[in-house]
Write a protein that holds these residues in place. Structure first.
Motif, PDB file in Angstrom:
ATOM      1  N   THR A 151       0.857  -1.182   0.000  1.00 49.25           N
ATOM      2  CA  THR A 151       0.000   0.000   0.000  1.00 49.25           C
ATOM      3  C   THR A 151       0.894   1.233   0.000  1.00 49.25           C
ATOM      4  O   THR A 151       2.052   1.180   0.447  1.00 49.25           O
ATOM      5  CB  THR A 151      -0.915   0.054   1.232  1.00 49.25           C
ATOM      6  N   LEU A 152       0.352   2.339  -0.478  1.00 45.47           N
ATOM      7  CA  LEU A 152       1.137   3.569  -0.563  1.00 45.47           C
ATOM      8  C   LEU A 152       1.546   4.043   0.824  1.00 45.47           C
ATOM      9  O   LEU A 152       2.654   4.543   1.022  1.00 45.47           O
ATOM     10  CB  LEU A 152       0.325   4.642  -1.294  1.00 45.47           C
ATOM     11  N   SER A 153       0.663   3.878   1.810  1.00 47.12           N
ATOM     12  CA  SER A 153       0.973   4.336   3.167  1.00 47.12           C
ATOM     13  C   SER A 153       2.126   3.537   3.769  1.00 47.12           C
ATOM     14  O   SER A 153       2.987   4.092   4.461  1.00 47.12           O
ATOM     15  CB  SER A 153      -0.264   4.226   4.059  1.00 47.12           C
ATOM     16  N   GLU A 154       2.166   2.214   3.495  1.00 50.88           N
ATOM     17  CA  GLU A 154       3.245   1.382   4.023  1.00 50.88           C
ATOM     18  C   GLU A 154       4.586   1.753   3.385  1.00 50.88           C
ATOM     19  O   GLU A 154       5.611   1.815   4.060  1.00 50.88           O
ATOM     20  CB  GLU A 154       2.942  -0.095   3.779  1.00 50.88           C
ATOM     21  N   ILE A 155       4.561   1.995   2.060  1.00 52.31           N
ATOM     22  CA  ILE A 155       5.791   2.375   1.361  1.00 52.31           C
ATOM     23  C   ILE A 155       6.301   3.717   1.886  1.00 52.31           C
ATOM     24  O   ILE A 155       7.495   3.895   2.123  1.00 52.31           O
ATOM     25  CB  ILE A 155       5.545   2.440  -0.159  1.00 52.31           C
ATOM     26  N   ALA A 156       5.370   4.667   2.072  1.00 49.85           N
ATOM     27  CA  ALA A 156       5.754   5.990   2.589  1.00 49.85           C
ATOM     28  C   ALA A 156       6.374   5.860   3.975  1.00 49.85           C
ATOM     29  O   ALA A 156       7.387   6.496   4.284  1.00 49.85           O
ATOM     30  CB  ALA A 156       4.539   6.905   2.624  1.00 49.85           C
ATOM     31  N   ALA A 157       5.781   5.009   4.820  1.00 43.93           N
ATOM     32  CA  ALA A 157       6.306   4.821   6.176  1.00 43.93           C
ATOM     33  C   ALA A 157       7.690   4.181   6.144  1.00 43.93           C
ATOM     34  O   ALA A 157       8.590   4.569   6.901  1.00 43.93           O
ATOM     35  CB  ALA A 157       5.341   3.959   6.984  1.00 43.93           C
ATOM     36  N   ASP A 158       7.880   3.205   5.270  1.00 46.22           N
ATOM     37  CA  ASP A 158       9.171   2.521   5.175  1.00 46.22           C
ATOM     38  C   ASP A 158      10.296   3.478   4.812  1.00 46.22           C
ATOM     39  O   ASP A 158      11.439   3.303   5.247  1.00 46.22           O
ATOM     40  CB  ASP A 158       9.111   1.398   4.130  1.00 46.22           C
ATOM     41  N   LYS A 211       3.084  10.886  -3.619  1.00 46.03           N
ATOM     42  CA  LYS A 211       2.109  11.070  -4.689  1.00 46.03           C
ATOM     43  C   LYS A 211       2.559  12.162  -5.658  1.00 46.03           C
ATOM     44  O   LYS A 211       2.449  11.997  -6.879  1.00 46.03           O
ATOM     45  CB  LYS A 211       0.740  11.415  -4.099  1.00 46.03           C
ATOM     46  N   ALA A 212       3.069  13.251  -5.108  1.00 44.30           N
ATOM     47  CA  ALA A 212       3.505  14.361  -5.960  1.00 44.30           C
ATOM     48  C   ALA A 212       4.683  13.955  -6.826  1.00 44.30           C
ATOM     49  O   ALA A 212       4.755  14.296  -8.010  1.00 44.30           O
ATOM     50  CB  ALA A 212       3.859  15.571  -5.100  1.00 44.30           C
ATOM     51  N   GLU A 213       5.629  13.222  -6.233  1.00 43.70           N
ATOM     52  CA  GLU A 213       6.826  12.796  -6.971  1.00 43.70           C
ATOM     53  C   GLU A 213       6.483  11.882  -8.134  1.00 43.70           C
ATOM     54  O   GLU A 213       7.157  11.858  -9.157  1.00 43.70           O
ATOM     55  CB  GLU A 213       7.784  12.076  -6.012  1.00 43.70           C
TER      56      GLU A 213
END
Length: 308
Positions: A41-48, A57-59
């Motif tokens: 999930t995007l949230s898990e990747i961001a946290a990692d 998301k912007a990148e």
């Protein structure tokens, strides 16, 4: 220590600093690209990677969280690469150990693709009956095949004893289907002859129906192939006695149009406007209406009623 020795010592130190500085400035710019794995999930990747979701998301020009899918690549924002700097340093040191294989150009951007926790695939655990022969088509890539077959590039390489990603159009390779649903397996295994037969059945049964109604007829046939209540091949389902009027009146032998083929492919790809129906009939022309009256009506599309 003599003045000459002191001068020599400081000269060597200065030279080392200059060489190191030049090497740093000449080094290529490396960015991290994360290849999305199944279940990410995007949230898990961001946290990692200690990155805000909005930054991620912007990148990557992501507008909707549902836009990401397995096999896609995410650029990790450069300023916040990883909480653990040692892990990042280890990642880039891997490139140095392979310098004989890589050639970097100055002022060029390179991407390091990473998969945290990556392990060598254990292909011995994949049952032989869950591996199919696949013929590479034009434009096929390992990324696409890994995504379509819900597996990894490493698994495909190991199954085919490959050490590179080169694919030749028409080449026969082995692909795993153990992670696919029964519907996805059917789609990957359908032959040209079966696709032709399905298109003929659609054309014979529903060519006067709206397009979604033609997809619905295809879905009923596919649902039967996948159901334990019916035979498990297209030919056996379609030619089963007394099931389809197109077989009884010979319209199954008509040449289907492209719309029928498109409806067949859409249904094979998972579209089912009937939500699982196993039967359909036209109340105005059906000869066995009483058989359908005891079944739950799911939907009505065009002139056809679809029931369980």
């Amino acid at each position: 220590m003599t003045n000459t020795k002191i001068f020599t010592k400081y000269f060597l130190i200065l030279a080392a600093i200059l060489i190191f500085s030049t090497a740093v400035n000449a080094a290529p710019s490396l960015s991290l690209i994360y290849v999305i794995q199944q279940g990410d999930t995007l949230s898990e990747i961001a946290a990692d990677y200690d990155v805000e979701i909005e930054q991620l998301k912007a990148e990557n020009n992501i507008s909707n969280l549902a836009d990401i899918k397995m096999g896609d690549e995410l650029v990790i924002p450069k300023k916040l690469v990883k909480k653990d700097q040692k892990e990042t340093e280890t990642l880039f040191s891997d490139f140095k150990t392979r310098k004989e294989e890589l050639s970097f150009s100055i002022n060029t951007h390179y991407a390091a693709r990473i998969n945290p926790g990556h392990q060598a695939p254990d292909i011995d655990k994949i049952p032989e009956d869950k591996i199919i022969d696949y013929y590479v088509g034009p434009g096929d890539t390992l990324y696409d095949l890994a995504r379509d077959f819900s597996t990894t590039i490493g698994t495909i390489l190991a199954l085919n004893d490959k050490d590179n990603s080169y694919l030749r159009s028409g080449e026969k390779i082995r692909l795993p289907i153990h992670n696919l649903t029964s519907h996805q397996i059917l789609n990957h295994r359908v032959s040209k002859q079966e696709l032709d037969l399905l298109a003929r059945a659609i054309y014979g049964e529903s060519r006067g129906e709206p397009y979604v109604g033609q997809v619905a007829v295809a879905a009923v046939i596919i649902n039967r192939v996948l159901s334990r209540q019916f035979p498990n091949t297209f030919a056996q389902v379609i030619y089963q006695g007394g099931q389809f009027s197109a077989v009884s009146d010979g319209q199954i032998n008509l040449t289907p149009n492209q719309t029928a083929y498109r409806a067949a492919r859409e249904a094979l790809n998972g579209s089912d406007p009937t939500n699982g129906a196993l039967y359909f009939y036209n109340p105005r022309t059906a000869t066995r209406v009483s058989f359908f009256e005891g079944r739950r009506v799911i939907t009505k599309i065009g002139d056809h009623v679809f029931v369980e």
